[in-house]
Design a protein around this motif. Structure first.
Motif, short mmCIF file in Angstrom:
data_model
loop_
_atom_site.label_atom_id
_atom_site.label_comp_id
_atom_site.label_asym_id
_atom_site.label_seq_id
_atom_site.Cartn_x
_atom_site.Cartn_y
_atom_site.Cartn_z
N THR A 139 0.74 -36.15 -6.75
CA THR A 139 -0.31 -35.51 -5.96
C THR A 139 -1.60 -36.29 -6.05
O THR A 139 -1.95 -36.81 -7.12
N GLY A 152 2.93 -32.34 -6.21
CA GLY A 152 2.58 -32.76 -4.86
C GLY A 152 3.76 -33.25 -4.06
O GLY A 152 4.92 -33.20 -4.50
N ASP A 198 -5.94 -30.45 -0.16
CA ASP A 198 -4.96 -29.60 -0.85
C ASP A 198 -5.62 -28.67 -1.86
O ASP A 198 -5.20 -27.54 -2.03
N THR A 238 1.76 -25.84 -6.08
CA THR A 238 2.25 -26.94 -5.25
C THR A 238 1.23 -27.21 -4.15
O THR A 238 0.50 -26.32 -3.73
N THR A 239 1.21 -28.44 -3.69
CA THR A 239 0.40 -28.75 -2.52
C THR A 239 1.09 -28.23 -1.27
O THR A 239 2.24 -27.80 -1.31
#
Length: 534
Positions: free
Chosen positions: A272, A209, A278, A232-233
């Motif tokens: 994250t 994140g 997300d 990945t965010t």
């Protein structure tokens, strides 16, 4: 010196603040006396919400806190939305405001800009809100704010100063040097346990994140050693670089990635929230993790939110990545690249009909401005770019479709990013609906001569809400709004503007853009689609 003068000196000399965003008011004029002669750039937005969004964009682009000077009362209620967005995305922002005289606080006398409790109002959109009652306490309160930015989960901090204290005399501190503060490292035994689980895993998965953006090299090295597919965010886009063989992008709401996640036996999530905007942008609570979940976060409470936890470590993401690398010295073999490739092939994003109009849009922008930062509002091109775009570094893509999800963010945040990274081009992705919230900041762009490319996707209304109404059997009300003539408006602000309807015209407009002033490119969404269908 006065309290106001000390405040500005501390910001500039101790904390290295080089840019302030603010709109002067009768309650803050003493702060501007403190600014005179200082090597700090003051930028005047046209609305306090714009000031907050500019500070947010500056912070995301640079990694340094964005700082705002805001008047009492309406200035604070105006900036609250921007603080809410920064709070949701853990963005460091210092909001310094005036408040009424100490002897009038809470008395309800009808004073100018009076609120019953300004501090209580702002506490809900900040990590903490403090009322300064003794000017001698100013250095300590600022130190607390920057301790949040440097050592905790960051977010907005609000400091309000009664107007009768600005001119109060205060002694100069013995030193203006900044104390060094190191963020917490995760527990060593916990890191060893986490690394052991990852070594033993058959189908590991990594989730990274926005908390990781300061440590891209360590993130890339750890992912490679673990040989684990990695999502990945949106706020971490670019963390693994372009075309990394293990990168699944910000696509955890799509079926192929969700299927991989359900079958992962060990999941490592660092920095994250594992939050809805997300991992579940289709809003069906369909992102499920059934394997053993390892989470690492600066915020202990965050470790137990949203997903069932097996092992939690409190600490800084960068230090955690380095610590795990020390326990995974030799590369593992987990068939990660093959699993990631299979997922990307199943996603087939460039063939998705919903994304089709935006594939040439993103490709044209990337070809013309390969080094650009992309800053977006909540608008159709942003929703598509969240999935389509691949970038070589972090801090080059962020928008308001995450977290708080406010409209009006894209334009002022792009201006803040350009002020923070003047050497790089900046693209603002906005829509004809959302841009109306902060269109007045075109004046700031022109005044500051910021060469931001403002790409305005004009689809004649709130298209995302129209689709949502249609899908839920609700009549279209309030979404087919009338737009102004953006070309005339832009020219009225002194901003160059053009209208395009196909990729070749967009490429020409980008090639001819001014390098010392903003350019608004209005894309006729319906003409664009017709050109692609032809």
């Amino acid at each position: 010196m006065t309290c106001a003068e000390l405040l500005i000196r501390l910001l500039g000399e101790r904390y290295g603040v080089d840019t302030l965003f603010g709109i002067p008011g009768v309650h803050t004029v003493e702060l501007y006396r403190g600014l005179e002669g200082r090597d700090i750039r003051h930028v005047t937005p046209r609305h306090e919400q714009g000031a907050g969004f500019m500070a947010d964009g500056y912070a995301r682009a640079t990694g340094k806190p964005g700082v705002c000077l805001i008047i009492t009362g309406p200035g604070m209620t105006n900036i609250a939305t921007a603080m809410g967005q920064a709070l949701a995305d853990s963005i460091p922002m210092l909001v310094i405001s005036s408040v009424n005289r100490r002897d009038t606080l809470g008395r309800g006398q009808g004073r100018l800009h009076e609120l019953p409790s300004q501090q209580q109002l702002m506490a809900g959109v900040s990590r903490f809100s403090h009322t300064l009652l003794d000017p001698k306490a100013l250095p300590e309160v600022l130190a607390r704010a920057f301790a949040v930015f440097d050592g905790e989960r960051p977010g907005p901090v609000h400091l309000e100063i009664p107007i009768d204290l600005f001119a109060a005399e205060v002694a100069e501190p013995a030193s203006f040097s900044r104390p060094r503060l190191y963020p917490a490292a995760p527990d060593a035994e916990g890191l060893a346990t986490a690394a052991g689980w990852l070594r033993e895993a058959e189908r590991p998965l990594v989730l990274l994140g926005g908390g990781c953006v300061a440590a891209p090299e360590a993130a890339r090295e750890l992912v490679s050693r673990l040989d684990a597919p990695t999502a990945t965010t949106i706020n971490a886009k670019g963390l693994l670089g372009c075309a990394h063989p293990l990168d699944l992008g910000a696509n955890t709401a799509l079926p192929a990635v969700r299927e991989l996640a359900r079958h992962a036996d060990v999941i490592l999530a660092i920095g994250t929230e594992l939050g809805e905007t997300d991992y579940d942008v289709v809003f069906d609570d369909g992102f499920a993790l059934t394997g053993r979940l390892i989470r690492i976060d600066l915020d202990a409470q965050q470790l137990v939110r949203n997903q069932s936890l097996a092992l939690g470590l409190v600490g800084d993401a960068g230090r955690a990545l380095e610590g795990l690398l020390a326990h995974v010295e030799a590369p593992l073999c987990k068939d990660g690249a093959a699993r990631a490739t299979a997922v990307r092939e199943a996603l087939a994003l460039d063939q998705d009909p919903a994304l089709a109009p935006f594939v040439p849009l993103c490709a044209t922008l990337e070809a013309a401005l390969p080094e650009a930062l992309w800053v977006g509002d909540s608008t159709a091109p942003v929703y598509a770019a969240n999935h389509l775009l691949s970038l070589p570094q972090p801090r080059r893509y962020f928008n308001a479709s995450t977290g708080y999800g406010t409209l009006g963010y894209g334009l002022p945040a792009a201006l803040g990013a350009q002020l923070g990274r003047p050497e790089q081009p900046v693209i603002a992705l906005v829509g004809d609906g959302g841009v109306m919230f902060t269109l007045s900041e075109l004046a700031t762009a022109v005044e500051e001569r910021l060469p931001v490319v403002i790409l305005l996707w004009h689809n004649a209304g709130y298209e995302e809400i129209r689709r949502y109404m249609d899908a839920h059997g609700v009549a279209r009300l309030g979404v087919d709004i009338q737009a102004p003539d953006f070309q005339t408006l832009a020219q009225g602000f002194g901003c160059a503007a053009t209208r395009v309807g196909e990729p070749q015209a967009l490429a020409r407009a980008l090639a001819e853009r001014p390098l010392d002033a903003p350019l608004l490119i209005e894309v006729d969404a319906h003409a664009w689609q017709r050109a692609l269908d032809a």
